[in-house]
Design a protein around this motif. Structure first.
Motif, PDB file in Angstrom:
ATOM      1  N   ARG A 270       3.926   1.992   9.269  1.00  0.00           N
ATOM      2  CA  ARG A 270       3.387   3.870   8.840  1.00  0.00           C
ATOM      3  C   ARG A 270       4.690   4.590   9.409  1.00  0.00           C
ATOM      4  O   ARG A 270       5.156   5.463   8.319  1.00  0.00           O
ATOM      5  N   SER A 271       5.568   4.017  10.107  1.00  0.00           N
ATOM      6  CA  SER A 271       6.934   5.101  10.588  1.00  0.00           C
ATOM      7  C   SER A 271       7.488   4.873   9.313  1.00  0.00           C
ATOM      8  O   SER A 271       8.640   5.888   9.387  1.00  0.00           O
ATOM      9  N   LEU A 272       7.905   3.482   9.036  1.00  0.00           N
ATOM     10  CA  LEU A 272       8.776   3.293   7.842  1.00  0.00           C
ATOM     11  C   LEU A 272       8.892   4.151   6.366  1.00  0.00           C
ATOM     12  O   LEU A 272       9.624   4.510   5.544  1.00  0.00           O
ATOM     13  N   LEU A 273       7.116   4.034   6.395  1.00  0.00           N
ATOM     14  CA  LEU A 273       6.676   4.466   5.275  1.00  0.00           C
ATOM     15  C   LEU A 273       7.079   5.708   5.224  1.00  0.00           C
ATOM     16  O   LEU A 273       7.552   6.374   4.035  1.00  0.00           O
ATOM     17  N   ALA A 274       7.093   7.010   6.291  1.00  0.00           N
ATOM     18  CA  ALA A 274       7.541   8.756   6.577  1.00  0.00           C
ATOM     19  C   ALA A 274       8.727   8.475   5.920  1.00  0.00           C
ATOM     20  O   ALA A 274       9.348   9.353   5.934  1.00  0.00           O
ATOM     21  N   ARG A 275       9.871   7.522   6.811  1.00  0.00           N
ATOM     22  CA  ARG A 275      10.794   7.475   6.615  1.00  0.00           C
ATOM     23  C   ARG A 275      11.537   6.730   6.559  1.00  0.00           C
ATOM     24  O   ARG A 275      11.646   5.439   7.499  1.00  0.00           O
ATOM     25  N   SER A 276      12.274   5.561   5.403  1.00  0.00           N
ATOM     26  CA  SER A 276      13.104   5.110   5.359  1.00  0.00           C
ATOM     27  C   SER A 276      14.176   4.973   4.577  1.00  0.00           C
ATOM     28  O   SER A 276      14.416   6.400   3.220  1.00  0.00           O
ATOM     29  N   SER A 277      15.420   4.914   4.153  1.00  0.00           N
ATOM     30  CA  SER A 277      16.332   5.553   3.071  1.00  0.00           C
ATOM     31  C   SER A 277      16.568   3.576   2.163  1.00  0.00           C
ATOM     32  O   SER A 277      17.039   4.489   1.230  1.00  0.00           O
ATOM     33  N   VAL A 278      15.435   3.202   2.037  1.00  0.00           N
ATOM     34  CA  VAL A 278      15.493   2.121   1.366  1.00  0.00           C
ATOM     35  C   VAL A 278      14.226   1.787   0.737  1.00  0.00           C
ATOM     36  O   VAL A 278      13.370   1.877   1.487  1.00  0.00           O
ATOM     37  N   PRO A 279      14.318   0.972  -0.448  1.00  0.00           N
ATOM     38  CA  PRO A 279      12.121   0.946  -0.621  1.00  0.00           C
ATOM     39  C   PRO A 279      12.548  -0.185   0.259  1.00  0.00           C
ATOM     40  O   PRO A 279      12.687  -1.046   0.587  1.00  0.00           O
ATOM     41  N   LEU A 280      11.270  -0.119  -0.146  1.00  0.00           N
ATOM     42  CA  LEU A 280      10.211  -1.187   1.208  1.00  0.00           C
ATOM     43  C   LEU A 280       9.483  -2.331   0.596  1.00  0.00           C
ATOM     44  O   LEU A 280       8.819  -2.068  -0.261  1.00  0.00           O
ATOM     45  N   PHE A 281       9.808  -3.927   0.400  1.00  0.00           N
ATOM     46  CA  PHE A 281       8.795  -4.469  -0.128  1.00  0.00           C
ATOM     47  C   PHE A 281       7.562  -4.805   0.719  1.00  0.00           C
ATOM     48  O   PHE A 281       8.274  -5.437   2.005  1.00  0.00           O
ATOM     49  N   LEU A 282       6.801  -4.703   1.188  1.00  0.00           N
ATOM     50  CA  LEU A 282       5.605  -5.004   1.742  1.00  0.00           C
ATOM     51  C   LEU A 282       4.280  -5.560   1.342  1.00  0.00           C
ATOM     52  O   LEU A 282       3.873  -5.726   0.182  1.00  0.00           O
ATOM     53  N   ALA A 283       3.645  -6.493   1.981  1.00  0.00           N
ATOM     54  CA  ALA A 283       2.867  -7.746   1.923  1.00  0.00           C
ATOM     55  C   ALA A 283       1.823  -7.703   3.159  1.00  0.00           C
ATOM     56  O   ALA A 283       3.020  -7.700   4.182  1.00  0.00           O
ATOM     57  N   HIS A 284       0.951  -8.112   2.780  1.00  0.00           N
ATOM     58  CA  HIS A 284      -0.317  -7.505   3.967  1.00  0.00           C
ATOM     59  C   HIS A 284      -0.709  -9.261   3.973  1.00  0.00           C
ATOM     60  O   HIS A 284      -1.283  -9.963   3.230  1.00  0.00           O
TER      61      HIS A 284
END
Length: 284
Positions: A270-284
Protein backbone atom coordinates in the motif's frame (compact mmCIF):
# COMPACT_ATOMS: atom_id res chain seq x y z
CA UNK A 1 20.03 -16.67 -36.66
CA UNK A 2 19.04 -13.70 -34.51
CA UNK A 3 18.25 -14.31 -30.86
CA UNK A 4 14.74 -13.13 -29.91
CA UNK A 5 14.42 -10.50 -27.20
CA UNK A 6 13.40 -11.83 -23.77
CA UNK A 7 10.49 -9.38 -23.96
CA UNK A 8 9.04 -11.42 -26.82
CA UNK A 9 7.55 -13.59 -24.05
CA UNK A 10 4.91 -10.88 -23.66
CA UNK A 11 2.54 -11.24 -26.61
CA UNK A 12 -0.64 -9.70 -25.19
CA UNK A 13 -0.62 -6.57 -23.01
CA UNK A 14 -3.70 -4.98 -21.46
CA UNK A 15 -3.88 -1.33 -20.40
CA UNK A 16 -6.93 -0.25 -18.41
CA UNK A 17 -7.88 3.40 -17.99
CA UNK A 18 -10.94 4.34 -15.97
CA UNK A 19 -12.85 7.53 -16.67
CA UNK A 20 -14.63 8.61 -13.50
CA UNK A 21 -15.91 11.97 -14.63
CA UNK A 22 -13.27 14.06 -12.84
CA UNK A 23 -11.45 15.04 -16.02
CA UNK A 24 -8.05 14.67 -14.36
CA UNK A 25 -7.46 10.91 -14.56
CA UNK A 26 -3.78 9.97 -14.95
CA UNK A 27 -2.68 8.55 -18.30
CA UNK A 28 0.97 7.61 -17.81
CA UNK A 29 0.00 3.94 -17.98
CA UNK A 30 -1.23 4.36 -21.56
CA UNK A 31 2.04 5.77 -22.82
CA UNK A 32 4.00 3.21 -20.82
CA UNK A 33 1.91 0.32 -22.13
CA UNK A 34 2.22 1.56 -25.70
CA UNK A 35 6.02 1.84 -25.54
CA UNK A 36 6.21 -1.57 -23.85
CA UNK A 37 4.07 -3.15 -26.57
CA UNK A 38 6.20 -1.50 -29.25
CA UNK A 39 9.41 -2.74 -27.64
CA UNK A 40 8.11 -6.29 -27.14
CA UNK A 41 6.27 -6.50 -30.47
CA UNK A 42 3.12 -7.35 -28.53
CA UNK A 43 -0.57 -6.87 -29.20
CA UNK A 44 -2.03 -4.03 -27.12
CA UNK A 45 -5.56 -4.07 -25.78
CA UNK A 46 -6.87 -0.86 -24.21
CA UNK A 47 -9.92 -0.79 -21.98
CA UNK A 48 -10.94 2.87 -21.92
CA UNK A 49 -13.68 2.36 -19.38
CA UNK A 50 -16.32 4.86 -18.29
CA UNK A 51 -17.77 4.51 -14.83
CA UNK A 52 -21.55 4.78 -15.04
CA UNK A 53 -23.20 6.44 -12.07
CA UNK A 54 -26.51 4.99 -10.94
CA UNK A 55 -29.32 6.11 -8.66
CA UNK A 56 -31.51 3.99 -6.43
CA UNK A 57 -35.01 3.54 -7.77
CA UNK A 58 -37.39 6.32 -6.81
CA UNK A 59 -34.63 8.49 -5.31
CA UNK A 60 -33.80 12.02 -6.40
CA UNK A 61 -35.44 14.97 -8.10
CA UNK A 62 -35.47 15.55 -11.83
CA UNK A 63 -32.47 17.91 -11.84
CA UNK A 64 -30.39 15.34 -9.90
CA UNK A 65 -31.18 12.68 -12.46
CA UNK A 66 -30.25 15.13 -15.19
CA UNK A 67 -26.90 15.81 -13.52
CA UNK A 68 -26.18 12.09 -13.28
CA UNK A 69 -27.14 11.52 -16.91
CA UNK A 70 -24.97 14.43 -18.03
CA UNK A 71 -22.02 13.13 -16.01
CA UNK A 72 -22.39 9.66 -17.52
CA UNK A 73 -22.54 11.12 -21.02
CA UNK A 74 -19.38 13.17 -20.45
CA UNK A 75 -17.53 10.14 -19.09
CA UNK A 76 -18.49 8.07 -22.13
CA UNK A 77 -17.39 10.81 -24.50
CA UNK A 78 -14.02 11.23 -22.76
CA UNK A 79 -13.48 7.46 -22.74
CA UNK A 80 -14.31 7.21 -26.45
CA UNK A 81 -12.07 10.16 -27.39
CA UNK A 82 -9.23 8.62 -25.39
CA UNK A 83 -9.66 5.26 -27.12
CA UNK A 84 -9.58 6.92 -30.54
CA UNK A 85 -6.41 8.82 -29.65
CA UNK A 86 -4.69 5.68 -28.40
CA UNK A 87 -5.63 3.84 -31.60
CA UNK A 88 -4.00 6.59 -33.67
CA UNK A 89 -0.87 6.62 -31.50
CA UNK A 90 -0.59 2.82 -31.71
CA UNK A 91 -0.93 2.87 -35.49
CA UNK A 92 1.79 5.51 -35.72
CA UNK A 93 4.07 3.33 -33.54
CA UNK A 94 3.36 0.21 -35.59
CA UNK A 95 1.55 -1.51 -32.70
CA UNK A 96 -1.50 -3.66 -33.34
CA UNK A 97 -4.10 -2.32 -30.92
CA UNK A 98 -7.64 -3.24 -29.93
CA UNK A 99 -9.70 -0.67 -28.03
CA UNK A 100 -12.80 -1.33 -25.96
CA UNK A 101 -14.99 1.36 -24.37
CA UNK A 102 -17.25 -0.25 -21.74
CA UNK A 103 -19.58 1.95 -19.69
CA UNK A 104 -20.57 0.09 -16.54
CA UNK A 105 -21.45 0.64 -12.90
CA UNK A 106 -18.61 0.48 -10.37
CA UNK A 107 -18.67 -3.25 -9.42
CA UNK A 108 -19.39 -4.39 -12.98
CA UNK A 109 -16.51 -2.32 -14.34
CA UNK A 110 -14.04 -3.87 -11.90
CA UNK A 111 -15.35 -7.36 -12.73
CA UNK A 112 -15.09 -6.66 -16.48
CA UNK A 113 -11.47 -5.50 -16.36
CA UNK A 114 -10.47 -8.25 -13.93
CA UNK A 115 -11.93 -10.89 -16.24
CA UNK A 116 -10.27 -9.30 -19.28
CA UNK A 117 -6.88 -9.23 -17.53
CA UNK A 118 -6.91 -13.04 -17.31
CA UNK A 119 -6.68 -13.13 -21.11
CA UNK A 120 -3.46 -11.08 -21.23
CA UNK A 121 0.14 -11.72 -20.24
CA UNK A 122 0.16 -8.68 -17.98
CA UNK A 123 -1.91 -5.61 -17.21
CA UNK A 124 -0.77 -1.99 -16.93
CA UNK A 125 -2.58 0.48 -14.67
CA UNK A 126 -1.93 4.00 -13.50
CA UNK A 127 -0.85 4.50 -9.91
CA UNK A 128 -3.47 6.10 -7.70
CA UNK A 129 -2.43 7.82 -4.49
CA UNK A 130 -5.95 7.99 -3.07
CA UNK A 131 -6.99 4.94 -1.05
CA UNK A 132 -10.69 5.26 -1.97
CA UNK A 133 -10.71 5.32 -5.74
CA UNK A 134 -11.83 3.12 -8.61
CA UNK A 135 -8.23 2.64 -9.75
CA UNK A 136 -7.16 1.53 -6.27
CA UNK A 137 -10.05 -0.93 -6.17
CA UNK A 138 -8.92 -2.21 -9.57
CA UNK A 139 -5.37 -2.70 -8.35
CA UNK A 140 -6.53 -4.60 -5.29
CA UNK A 141 -8.93 -6.74 -7.30
CA UNK A 142 -6.45 -7.56 -10.06
CA UNK A 143 -3.77 -8.50 -7.58
CA UNK A 144 -5.96 -11.01 -5.81
CA UNK A 145 -8.31 -12.23 -8.54
CA UNK A 146 -6.70 -12.03 -11.98
CA UNK A 147 -3.89 -14.59 -11.65
CA UNK A 148 -1.73 -12.29 -13.81
CA UNK A 149 1.06 -9.85 -12.99
CA UNK A 150 0.40 -6.14 -12.91
CA UNK A 151 2.53 -3.08 -13.63
CA UNK A 152 1.45 0.06 -11.77
CA UNK A 153 2.86 3.21 -13.37
CA UNK A 154 3.42 6.50 -11.48
CA UNK A 155 2.63 9.77 -13.22
CA UNK A 156 6.30 10.67 -13.71
CA UNK A 157 7.10 7.52 -15.73
CA UNK A 158 5.30 7.53 -19.06
CA UNK A 159 7.90 5.61 -21.10
CA UNK A 160 8.81 1.95 -20.70
CA UNK A 161 12.36 1.12 -19.67
CA UNK A 162 14.02 -1.68 -17.73
CA UNK A 163 17.72 -0.95 -17.90
CA UNK A 164 18.05 -1.40 -14.14
CA UNK A 165 15.65 -3.34 -11.90
CA UNK A 166 15.38 -3.89 -8.15
CA UNK A 167 13.80 -7.14 -6.95
CA UNK A 168 12.41 -6.98 -3.41
CA UNK A 169 13.14 -10.40 -1.93
CA UNK A 170 12.04 -11.89 1.38
CA UNK A 171 12.00 -15.57 0.53
CA UNK A 172 8.20 -15.73 0.38
CA UNK A 173 6.01 -17.46 -2.20
CA UNK A 174 4.76 -14.06 -3.38
CA UNK A 175 8.29 -12.78 -3.97
CA UNK A 176 9.19 -15.95 -5.87
CA UNK A 177 6.07 -15.64 -8.03
CA UNK A 178 6.80 -11.98 -8.83
CA UNK A 179 10.43 -12.66 -9.76
CA UNK A 180 9.42 -15.58 -11.97
CA UNK A 181 6.68 -13.60 -13.75
CA UNK A 182 9.11 -10.69 -14.26
CA UNK A 183 11.87 -12.93 -15.65
CA UNK A 184 11.62 -11.57 -19.24
CA UNK A 185 12.22 -8.06 -17.87
CA UNK A 186 15.06 -9.28 -15.65
CA UNK A 187 16.77 -11.05 -18.55
CA UNK A 188 16.49 -7.93 -20.71
CA UNK A 189 17.86 -5.61 -18.00
CA UNK A 190 21.43 -4.33 -17.90
CA UNK A 191 21.61 -4.77 -14.13
CA UNK A 192 19.37 -6.40 -11.52
CA UNK A 193 19.77 -6.10 -7.76
CA UNK A 194 18.07 -8.43 -5.30
CA UNK A 195 17.31 -6.41 -2.17
CA UNK A 196 16.43 -8.04 1.15
CA UNK A 197 15.34 -5.73 3.96
CA UNK A 198 15.93 -7.20 7.40
CA UNK A 199 14.86 -6.11 10.84
CA UNK A 200 11.06 -6.47 10.81
CA UNK A 201 9.43 -9.61 12.13
CA UNK A 202 6.72 -9.68 9.44
CA UNK A 203 9.27 -10.31 6.68
CA UNK A 204 10.41 -13.95 6.53
CA UNK A 205 13.94 -14.77 5.37
CA UNK A 206 13.48 -18.47 4.65
CA UNK A 207 15.49 -18.20 1.43
CA UNK A 208 18.19 -15.54 1.38
CA UNK A 209 18.74 -13.33 -1.64
CA UNK A 210 22.22 -14.80 -2.03
CA UNK A 211 20.62 -18.23 -2.43
CA UNK A 212 18.18 -16.93 -5.04
CA UNK A 213 20.76 -15.07 -7.12
CA UNK A 214 22.31 -18.19 -8.75
CA UNK A 215 18.86 -19.18 -10.04
CA UNK A 216 18.50 -15.83 -11.84
CA UNK A 217 22.08 -15.99 -13.08
CA UNK A 218 21.35 -19.35 -14.73
CA UNK A 219 18.64 -17.56 -16.68
CA UNK A 220 21.18 -15.04 -17.96
CA UNK A 221 20.33 -12.26 -15.50
CA UNK A 222 23.13 -9.85 -14.54
CA UNK A 223 22.37 -9.94 -10.82
CA UNK A 224 23.82 -8.62 -7.57
CA UNK A 225 22.58 -8.88 -3.97
CA UNK A 226 22.13 -6.36 -1.15
CA UNK A 227 20.94 -6.96 2.39
CA UNK A 228 19.74 -3.74 4.01
CA UNK A 229 18.65 -2.84 7.54
CA UNK A 230 15.28 -1.16 7.91
CA UNK A 231 15.53 2.62 7.88
CA UNK A 232 12.18 4.11 8.81
CA UNK A 233 10.13 1.23 7.41
CA UNK A 234 10.47 -1.40 4.68
CA UNK A 235 8.74 0.68 2.01
CA UNK A 236 10.92 3.71 2.67
CA UNK A 237 14.04 1.54 2.67
CA UNK A 238 13.07 0.13 -0.73
CA UNK A 239 12.27 3.59 -2.11
CA UNK A 240 15.69 4.83 -1.05
CA UNK A 241 17.45 1.84 -2.59
CA UNK A 242 15.52 2.22 -5.84
CA UNK A 243 16.76 5.80 -6.07
CA UNK A 244 20.38 4.95 -5.27
CA UNK A 245 20.38 2.08 -7.79
CA UNK A 246 18.77 4.36 -10.41
CA UNK A 247 16.22 1.64 -11.02
CA UNK A 248 13.62 1.71 -13.79
CA UNK A 249 11.33 -0.84 -12.10
CA UNK A 250 10.70 -2.44 -8.71
CA UNK A 251 9.60 -6.09 -8.73
CA UNK A 252 7.83 -7.34 -5.62
CA UNK A 253 5.20 -9.74 -4.35
CA UNK A 254 1.86 -8.35 -3.22
CA UNK A 255 0.38 -9.55 0.06
CA UNK A 256 -3.00 -9.87 1.65
CA UNK A 257 -2.99 -8.11 4.97
CA UNK A 258 -4.74 -10.93 6.78
CA UNK A 259 -7.47 -13.51 6.28
CA UNK A 260 -9.92 -11.22 8.03
CA UNK A 261 -9.05 -8.44 5.56
CA UNK A 262 -8.35 -10.48 2.45
CA UNK A 263 -9.08 -7.61 0.08
CA UNK A 264 -6.65 -5.28 1.83
CA UNK A 265 -3.10 -5.39 0.48
CA UNK A 266 -0.26 -5.41 2.98
CA UNK A 267 1.31 -2.27 4.40
CA UNK A 268 4.48 -2.28 2.27
CA UNK A 269 2.49 -2.74 -0.92
CA UNK A 270 0.00 0.00 0.00
CA UNK A 271 2.78 2.42 0.89
CA UNK A 272 4.61 1.86 -2.39
CA UNK A 273 1.39 2.16 -4.39
CA UNK A 274 0.81 5.52 -2.74
CA UNK A 275 4.34 6.76 -3.40
CA UNK A 276 6.81 5.22 -5.81
CA UNK A 277 9.11 6.94 -8.28
CA UNK A 278 9.25 3.89 -10.57
CA UNK A 279 6.73 1.43 -12.02
CA UNK A 280 5.89 -1.46 -9.70
CA UNK A 281 5.77 -4.97 -11.12
CA UNK A 282 3.42 -6.80 -8.76
CA UNK A 283 2.33 -10.43 -8.51
CA UNK A 284 0.44 -12.27 -5.81
Amino acid sequence: MSVPSPLAAFRDILVAVTEEGRGDEPEAGLAYGLTLAATAGAHLTVQSAARRLTMAGGVGLGFVRSLVADGNWRSRVRARVLAERVARDAAAAGVICTTEVPALAYPDLIARITARSRLADLTVLDAETREIDLDRALIDGLMIESGRPLIVVPAARSAFGTGRIVVAWDGSAQAARAANDALPFLRAAEAVEIVSVVGETDLPTSAAGADFAPHLARHGVAVSVSVLPVVGDVAETLRTRVGLFRADMLVMGAYRHSRLHEWCLGGVTRSLLARSSVPLFLAH
